[in-house]
Design an enzyme around this catalytic site. Structure first.
Site, short mmCIF file in Angstrom:
data_model
loop_
_atom_site.label_atom_id
_atom_site.label_comp_id
_atom_site.label_asym_id
_atom_site.label_seq_id
_atom_site.Cartn_x
_atom_site.Cartn_y
_atom_site.Cartn_z
N SER A 1 1.81 -8.50 -2.86
CA SER A 1 0.55 -8.27 -3.58
C SER A 1 -0.06 -9.59 -4.06
CB SER A 1 0.78 -7.37 -4.79
OG SER A 1 1.39 -6.16 -4.41
N1 SAH Z 1 6.20 -5.03 -4.65
C1 SAH Z 1 6.02 -5.66 -3.37
C2 SAH Z 1 4.78 -5.15 -2.67
C3 SAH Z 1 5.16 -4.54 -1.40
S1 SAH Z 1 3.95 -3.62 -0.54
C4 SAH Z 1 6.04 -7.17 -3.46
O1 SAH Z 1 6.06 -7.70 -4.57
O2 SAH Z 1 6.10 -7.82 -2.42
C5 SAH Z 1 4.58 -1.97 -0.78
C6 SAH Z 1 5.93 -1.71 -0.24
O3 SAH Z 1 6.21 -0.32 -0.48
C7 SAH Z 1 6.10 -1.91 1.25
O4 SAH Z 1 7.13 -2.82 1.50
C8 SAH Z 1 6.43 -0.51 1.79
O5 SAH Z 1 7.34 -0.51 2.87
C9 SAH Z 1 7.04 0.15 0.56
N2 SAH Z 1 7.02 1.62 0.55
C10 SAH Z 1 6.05 2.45 1.01
N3 SAH Z 1 6.40 3.74 0.82
C11 SAH Z 1 7.63 3.72 0.21
C12 SAH Z 1 8.51 4.73 -0.26
N4 SAH Z 1 8.22 6.03 -0.12
N5 SAH Z 1 9.67 4.34 -0.84
C13 SAH Z 1 9.98 3.02 -0.97
N6 SAH Z 1 9.19 2.03 -0.54
C14 SAH Z 1 8.01 2.36 0.03
#
Ligand code: SAH
Length: 245
Positions: A95
């Site tokens: 993000s």
């Molecule tokens: N917090 C992260 C942002 C990642 S983007 C950072 O600081 O880099 C969102 C993430 O959520 C992705 O990696 C995606 O694979 C994950 N995601 C999506 N649906 C999900 C679910 N149902 N359970 C766990 N992770 C999930």
């Protein structure tokens, strides 16, 4: 003195400023400080939405400590302190720093808090939270991202973060209830298991809305008496929440 020499002296004076002197051996220290200034400017620009001009000093200090360049793919390290999201593989993103700082600020983290994160991704948000609370439990649905996040956090010494591969929709009942819950993928609704796992007095931040369109960042609070309130903070865009729930 030839003009080029003057230029060089000017450059040397500039790099010898106190902020850079504190940099010691971290070549990204000045870039990280500049990122924190960008985040502060974004907070001022969005003051009307977020209801304040400045984010908490504790949160801003954590943003100034976590080495974001080590949470992005090696070929993107030099862009690691841009105030923007970056690709981390598997169609996912780390993000934007301002959004990480804002979400962390809204969660009002306290040193004894236990936090849950849905969507580990790069584990940058988890690391920022880990600087501010006692324990962070984070779940990532893309197995290789969960594995690389585990390795990264170990290598950097974040020993108060536990990563699990799986569907975060169901939370992590073994470690509940949580003072803090942060969802970093766009949800069509607030997952009921996460409301159930929020401690009375706890805070949750979650982007809710249509995937691939704009979502609303919601701040949800569970009062001591168990009633739940919700406030829309800001329009945001996150990658979608996936999984078979
Ligand atoms: N917090 C992260 C942002 C990642 S983007 C950072 O600081 O880099 C969102 C993430 O959520 C992705 O990696 C995606 O694979 C994950 N995601 C999506 N649906 C999900 C679910 N149902 N359970 C766990 N992770 C999930």
């Amino acid at each position: 003195m030839r003009p080029t020499t003057v230029g060089l002296v000017g450059l040397l004076l500039f790099t010898a400023c106190p902020a850079a002197a504190e940099a010691t051996d971290d070549p990204y220290a000045e870039a990280r400080a500049a990122m924190v200034r960008e985040v502060a400017l974004d907070a001022e620009r969005t003051a009307e939405w977020i209801g304040k001009e400045k984010l908490s000093p504790r949160v801003m200090e954590a943003m100034g400590r976590v080495p974001r360049h080590l949470f992005v793919p090696p070929e993107l390290q030099d862009f690691g302190y841009l105030n923007r999201p970056l690709p981390i593989g598997y169609g996912q993103t780390i993000s934007q720093p301002y959004i990480v700082a804002l979400m962390t600020d809204l969660l009002a983290p306290e040193p004894d808090d236990v936090a849950f994160e849905l969507g580990t991704g790069s584990s940058y948000q988890a690391a920022v939270l880990a600087e501010l609370v006692a324990e962070v439990y984070t779940v990532e649905i893309v197995q290789p991202l969960a594995a690389s996040a585990t390795d990264r956090l170990d290598a950097l010494g974040f020993d108060n973060v536990t990563v699990r591969a799986g569907d975060g929709y169901f939370g992590w009942p073994e470690h509940a209830p949580f003072d803090i819950i942060v969802v970093t993928a766009a949800a069509s609704h607030v997952p009921p298991p996460l409301i159930a796992q929020l401690k009375p007095g706890g805070r949750m931040v979650i982007p809710v809305g249509s995937p691939f369109l704009t979502q609303q960042l919601l701040l949800i609070e569970k009062r001591k008496d168990g009633t739940v309130t919700s406030r829309q903070v800001l329009p945001v865009i996150f990658v979608p929440l996936t999984g078979g729930h």
